[in-house]
Design a protein around this motif. Structure first.
Motif, PDB file in Angstrom:
ATOM      1  N   GLN A 104      -7.416   1.701 -32.155  1.00  0.00           N
ATOM      2  CA  GLN A 104      -6.183   1.637 -30.910  1.00  0.00           C
ATOM      3  C   GLN A 104      -6.214   1.362 -29.249  1.00  0.00           C
ATOM      4  OE1 GLN A 104      -3.655   4.738 -29.508  1.00  0.00           O
ATOM      5  NE2 GLN A 104      -2.096   3.674 -30.475  1.00  0.00           N
ATOM      6  N   ILE A 105      -6.118   0.068 -29.411  1.00  0.00           N
ATOM      7  CA  ILE A 105      -6.619  -0.095 -27.707  1.00  0.00           C
ATOM      8  C   ILE A 105      -5.554  -0.526 -26.774  1.00  0.00           C
ATOM      9  CG2 ILE A 105      -7.733  -2.417 -28.934  1.00  0.00           C
ATOM     10  CD1 ILE A 105      -6.263  -3.960 -28.611  1.00  0.00           C
ATOM     11  N   ALA A 106      -5.594   0.296 -25.770  1.00  0.00           N
ATOM     12  CA  ALA A 106      -4.413  -0.207 -24.679  1.00  0.00           C
ATOM     13  C   ALA A 106      -4.495  -1.715 -23.801  1.00  0.00           C
ATOM     14  CB  ALA A 106      -4.814   0.898 -23.323  1.00  0.00           C
ATOM     15  N   ILE A 107      -3.612  -2.539 -23.448  1.00  0.00           N
ATOM     16  CA  ILE A 107      -3.760  -3.291 -22.439  1.00  0.00           C
ATOM     17  C   ILE A 107      -3.084  -3.091 -21.266  1.00  0.00           C
ATOM     18  CG2 ILE A 107      -3.992  -5.758 -22.515  1.00  0.00           C
ATOM     19  CD1 ILE A 107      -4.338  -5.755 -25.337  1.00  0.00           C
ATOM     20  N   VAL A 108      -3.696  -3.320 -20.444  1.00  0.00           N
ATOM     21  CA  VAL A 108      -2.427  -3.782 -18.891  1.00  0.00           C
ATOM     22  C   VAL A 108      -2.340  -4.658 -18.128  1.00  0.00           C
ATOM     23  CG1 VAL A 108      -1.519  -2.576 -16.604  1.00  0.00           C
ATOM     24  CG2 VAL A 108      -2.494  -1.224 -18.406  1.00  0.00           C
ATOM     25  N   ARG A 109      -2.125  -5.659 -18.058  1.00  0.00           N
ATOM     26  CA  ARG A 109      -1.490  -6.850 -17.139  1.00  0.00           C
ATOM     27  C   ARG A 109      -1.372  -6.558 -16.202  1.00  0.00           C
ATOM     28  NH1 ARG A 109      -0.890 -12.024 -15.420  1.00  0.00           N
ATOM     29  NH2 ARG A 109       0.949 -12.375 -15.007  1.00  0.00           N
ATOM     30  N   LEU A 110      -2.296  -7.110 -14.512  1.00  0.00           N
ATOM     31  CA  LEU A 110      -2.663  -7.214 -13.561  1.00  0.00           C
ATOM     32  C   LEU A 110      -1.969  -8.403 -13.058  1.00  0.00           C
ATOM     33  CD1 LEU A 110      -1.617  -5.691 -10.706  1.00  0.00           C
ATOM     34  CD2 LEU A 110      -4.193  -6.343 -10.962  1.00  0.00           C
ATOM     35  N   GLY A 111      -0.895  -8.818 -12.294  1.00  0.00           N
ATOM     36  CA  GLY A 111      -0.422 -10.347 -11.745  1.00  0.00           C
ATOM     37  C   GLY A 111       0.467 -10.581 -11.140  1.00  0.00           C
ATOM     38  N   THR A 112       0.512 -11.199 -10.373  1.00  0.00           N
ATOM     39  CA  THR A 112       1.378 -11.918  -9.737  1.00  0.00           C
ATOM     40  C   THR A 112       2.685 -12.636  -9.932  1.00  0.00           C
ATOM     41  OG1 THR A 112       0.678 -13.807  -9.242  1.00  0.00           O
ATOM     42  CG2 THR A 112      -0.421 -12.216  -7.959  1.00  0.00           C
ATOM     43  N   CYS A 113       3.501 -12.116  -9.321  1.00  0.00           N
ATOM     44  CA  CYS A 113       5.251 -12.977  -9.651  1.00  0.00           C
ATOM     45  C   CYS A 113       6.276 -13.090  -8.771  1.00  0.00           C
ATOM     46  CB  CYS A 113       5.848 -11.728 -10.385  1.00  0.00           C
ATOM     47  SG  CYS A 113       6.130 -10.217  -9.807  1.00  0.00           S
ATOM     48  N   GLY A 114       6.859 -13.778  -9.223  1.00  0.00           N
ATOM     49  CA  GLY A 114       7.971 -13.665  -8.116  1.00  0.00           C
ATOM     50  C   GLY A 114       9.252 -12.281  -8.070  1.00  0.00           C
ATOM     51  N   ALA A 115       9.425 -12.020  -7.038  1.00  0.00           N
ATOM     52  CA  ALA A 115      10.334 -11.193  -7.158  1.00  0.00           C
ATOM     53  C   ALA A 115      12.020 -11.463  -6.912  1.00  0.00           C
ATOM     54  CB  ALA A 115      10.080  -9.805  -5.838  1.00  0.00           C
ATOM     55  N   VAL A 116      12.321 -11.090  -8.180  1.00  0.00           N
ATOM     56  CA  VAL A 116      14.012 -11.743  -8.532  1.00  0.00           C
ATOM     57  C   VAL A 116      14.929 -11.437  -7.990  1.00  0.00           C
ATOM     58  CG1 VAL A 116      15.697 -12.344 -10.379  1.00  0.00           C
ATOM     59  CG2 VAL A 116      13.170 -12.161 -10.666  1.00  0.00           C
ATOM     60  N   GLN A 117      15.267  -9.840  -7.769  1.00  0.00           N
ATOM     61  CA  GLN A 117      16.011  -9.497  -6.636  1.00  0.00           C
ATOM     62  C   GLN A 117      15.607  -7.830  -6.071  1.00  0.00           C
ATOM     63  OE1 GLN A 117      19.495  -8.684  -9.351  1.00  0.00           O
ATOM     64  NE2 GLN A 117      18.490  -8.441 -10.780  1.00  0.00           N
ATOM     65  N   ARG A 118      16.627  -7.740  -5.273  1.00  0.00           N
ATOM     66  CA  ARG A 118      16.459  -6.510  -4.675  1.00  0.00           C
ATOM     67  C   ARG A 118      16.849  -5.624  -5.337  1.00  0.00           C
ATOM     68  NH1 ARG A 118      18.467  -8.921  -0.382  1.00  0.00           N
ATOM     69  NH2 ARG A 118      17.326  -9.419   1.666  1.00  0.00           N
ATOM     70  N   GLY A 123       4.819  -8.143  -1.967  1.00  0.00           N
ATOM     71  CA  GLY A 123       3.814  -7.144  -1.583  1.00  0.00           C
ATOM     72  C   GLY A 123       3.583  -6.250  -2.489  1.00  0.00           C
ATOM     73  N   ASP A 124       5.222  -5.299  -3.020  1.00  0.00           N
ATOM     74  CA  ASP A 124       5.559  -4.626  -3.700  1.00  0.00           C
ATOM     75  C   ASP A 124       4.764  -4.659  -4.755  1.00  0.00           C
ATOM     76  OD1 ASP A 124       7.316  -3.584  -1.828  1.00  0.00           O
ATOM     77  OD2 ASP A 124       9.022  -3.528  -3.295  1.00  0.00           O
ATOM     78  N   LEU A 125       4.443  -3.542  -5.809  1.00  0.00           N
ATOM     79  CA  LEU A 125       4.173  -3.546  -6.944  1.00  0.00           C
ATOM     80  C   LEU A 125       5.566  -3.518  -7.877  1.00  0.00           C
ATOM     81  CD1 LEU A 125       0.667  -1.534  -6.918  1.00  0.00           C
ATOM     82  CD2 LEU A 125       1.038  -3.644  -6.948  1.00  0.00           C
ATOM     83  N   LEU A 126       5.775  -4.333  -9.052  1.00  0.00           N
ATOM     84  CA  LEU A 126       6.663  -4.670 -10.185  1.00  0.00           C
ATOM     85  C   LEU A 126       6.084  -3.601 -11.364  1.00  0.00           C
ATOM     86  CD1 LEU A 126       8.434  -7.505  -8.242  1.00  0.00           C
ATOM     87  CD2 LEU A 126       8.172  -4.906  -7.698  1.00  0.00           C
ATOM     88  N   VAL A 127       6.453  -2.837 -11.968  1.00  0.00           N
ATOM     89  CA  VAL A 127       5.626  -2.587 -12.983  1.00  0.00           C
ATOM     90  C   VAL A 127       7.000  -3.145 -13.943  1.00  0.00           C
ATOM     91  CG1 VAL A 127       5.262  -0.148 -14.603  1.00  0.00           C
ATOM     92  CG2 VAL A 127       4.787  -0.432 -11.707  1.00  0.00           C
ATOM     93  N   ALA A 128       6.153  -3.468 -15.871  1.00  0.00           N
ATOM     94  CA  ALA A 128       7.823  -3.453 -16.163  1.00  0.00           C
ATOM     95  C   ALA A 128       8.278  -2.999 -17.540  1.00  0.00           C
ATOM     96  CB  ALA A 128       6.965  -4.942 -16.836  1.00  0.00           C
ATOM     97  N   ALA A 287       0.466  -1.408 -24.727  1.00  0.00           N
ATOM     98  CA  ALA A 287       0.566  -2.446 -24.019  1.00  0.00           C
ATOM     99  C   ALA A 287       1.550  -2.017 -22.628  1.00  0.00           C
ATOM    100  CB  ALA A 287       0.707  -3.232 -24.531  1.00  0.00           C
ATOM    101  N   THR A 288       1.164  -2.509 -21.145  1.00  0.00           N
ATOM    102  CA  THR A 288       2.281  -3.112 -19.882  1.00  0.00           C
ATOM    103  C   THR A 288       2.419  -3.592 -19.552  1.00  0.00           C
ATOM    104  OG1 THR A 288       4.234  -1.436 -19.366  1.00  0.00           O
ATOM    105  CG2 THR A 288       1.481  -0.597 -18.388  1.00  0.00           C
ATOM    106  N   GLY A 289       2.342  -4.051 -17.822  1.00  0.00           N
ATOM    107  CA  GLY A 289       2.109  -5.039 -17.264  1.00  0.00           C
ATOM    108  C   GLY A 289       2.738  -4.372 -15.282  1.00  0.00           C
ATOM    109  N   MET A 290       2.056  -4.908 -14.832  1.00  0.00           N
ATOM    110  CA  MET A 290       2.688  -4.930 -13.437  1.00  0.00           C
ATOM    111  C   MET A 290       1.716  -5.829 -12.493  1.00  0.00           C
ATOM    112  SD  MET A 290       0.818  -2.126 -11.045  1.00  0.00           S
ATOM    113  CE  MET A 290      -0.224  -1.588 -10.939  1.00  0.00           C
ATOM    114  N   CYS A 291       2.702  -6.277 -11.893  1.00  0.00           N
ATOM    115  CA  CYS A 291       2.779  -7.249 -10.854  1.00  0.00           C
ATOM    116  C   CYS A 291       3.148  -7.411  -9.616  1.00  0.00           C
ATOM    117  CB  CYS A 291       3.363  -8.139 -11.539  1.00  0.00           C
ATOM    118  SG  CYS A 291       2.977  -9.280 -12.756  1.00  0.00           S
ATOM    119  N   VAL A 292       2.641  -8.204  -8.232  1.00  0.00           N
ATOM    120  CA  VAL A 292       2.418  -8.197  -7.041  1.00  0.00           C
ATOM    121  C   VAL A 292       2.797  -8.950  -7.011  1.00  0.00           C
ATOM    122  CG1 VAL A 292       1.258  -8.412  -5.092  1.00  0.00           C
ATOM    123  CG2 VAL A 292       0.010  -7.519  -6.994  1.00  0.00           C
TER     124      VAL A 292
END
Ligand code: R1P
Ligand code: URA
Length: 340
Positions: A104-118, A123-128, A287-292
């Motif tokens: 088994q493998i684990a993949i985490v994406r660390l990206g950048t993104c747009g913040a859609v709404q409050r 600068g927050d870390l947004l976790v999917a 897998a999961t993802g998080m973005c700045v």
């Protein structure tokens, strides 16, 4: 010299290297951090344990510019892989890494993104944690407008064509599609849908909650926001960025997405593909993802670039700690005997 590839179905060269990432078994760890750029991969490799004296971390840059760096993070073998941008590139990264690692493998994406709404803010870390939807521009919408202009009666149920390409109504079965339309009001031709929005695909719940814990430990819980992500097939049209140079029919898109998904926090370009392939991986990928949050779409603010590196380091530290902690099922006896 040019490598020779065999097997058109899944090309690898004589050394077993994949076609786009250029790595082979033994060069990639089962715990993988996927990042959007080569510069981010290099920056985060500074978090790895120093290599033994006289040695270097494994590094390979492929002919297509994918960089893989393999080393140890607090003792655990990890790989950092630059993924570039967009869902097709994430497809290469997931499938070609899956092919060269056993178990088994684990993949985490660390990206950048747009913040859609409050409450998501710059600068927050947004976790999917709630998974991801996909937003795709449907070119048939514009093809149908063109066809409508040239043969109005062939496409409209009531035979009335549109003179400006945007005013027709009563369209026939040719335009009945199961996707969603966020363009409302008089400019929306009835039954035509410029953007297709998928159902949500989930994140690995265990991995996402470890990631949230680790992110909160690094930046503080007030700077970590959990929610739904949306991956778009363009930075512009399908992320609801507007302008006069193209007819994108997307004025209502961002508001429509936010209204339809009150938990939507982040908008970027790859996480959906990662989660979709993990879901289809017969249990072999967690897998999961998080973005700045780099852009605030509701206020139109954009993060000062000088602040990005520290946030990438913070997010990268949390992601590597989560990867180290996540339990993985090792290779089966069958896989090991195949390798022998
Ligand atoms: C667009 O500028 C790119 O930034 C985001 C988007 O998903 C897209 O890849 O992520 P990365 O910073 O990881 O590239
Ligand atoms: N990346 C994206 O895809 N969108 C943004 O708004 C910012 C970064």
């Amino acid at each position: 010299h040019k490598p020779l590839y065999k097997d058109a179905n899944f090309p690898t060269d004589a050394e077993g290297r994949t076609y786009h990432l250029g790595t082979r078994e033994g060069e990639v760890a089962p715990r993988i951090l996927s990042v959007g750029s080569v510069a981010r991969a290099q920056l985060l490799s500074s978090l790895l344990d120093p290599p033994a004296p006289g040695k270097q971390h494994f590094q390979r840059i492929s002919s297509r510019g994918f960089l893989t760096i393999t080393g140890r993070f607090e003792g655990a073998p990890v790989s950092i892989v630059s993924t570039h941008m967009g869902m097709p590139n994430m497809d290469f990264v997931v499938r070609e890494n899956r092919a060269v690692v056993r178990g088994q493998i684990a993949i985490v994406r660390l990206g950048t993104c747009g913040a859609v709404q409050r409450p998501a803010k710059l600068g927050d870390l947004l976790v999917a944690s709630h998974g991801s939807i996909a937003v795709r521009r449907d070119p048939d919408y514009w093809s149908m407008l063109e066809m409508d202009e040239h043969q109005p009666s062939a496409l409209t149920a009531n035979g009335s064509g549109s003179s400006n390409g945007h005013a027709a109504n009563g369209h026939a079965a040719a335009v009945a599609q199961p996707n969603l339309c966020f363009v409302e009001g008089p400019s929306a031709p009835a039954g035509r849908r410029p953007y297709a929005v998928s159902l949500p695909v989930r994140s690995d719940p265990g991995l996402a909650s470890i990631l949230v814990e680790e992110a909160a430990a690094v930046v503080g819980p007030g700077r970590v926001v959990q929610g739904l992500n949306a991956s778009a097939d363009s930075f512009y049209s399908s992320q609801g960025r507007t302008g006069s140079l193209f007819d994108d029919g997307n004025e209502g898109l961002l508001g429509g997405l936010a209204a339809q998904h009150p938990d939507l926090v982040s908008l970027e370009m790859e996480t959906f593909q990662l989660l979709d392939l993990a879901r289809c991986s017969r249990g072999s990928i967690r897998a999961t993802g998080m973005c700045v949050a780099l852009a605030e779409r509701y206020s139109n603010d954009f993060l000062e670039y000088s602040k990005l590196e520290a946030l990438e380091i913070a997010g990268g530290t949390a992601a590597l700690r989560a990867l180290k902690r996540v339990p993985l099922v090792g290779p089966s006896a069958e896989e090991l005997s195949e390798a022998a």
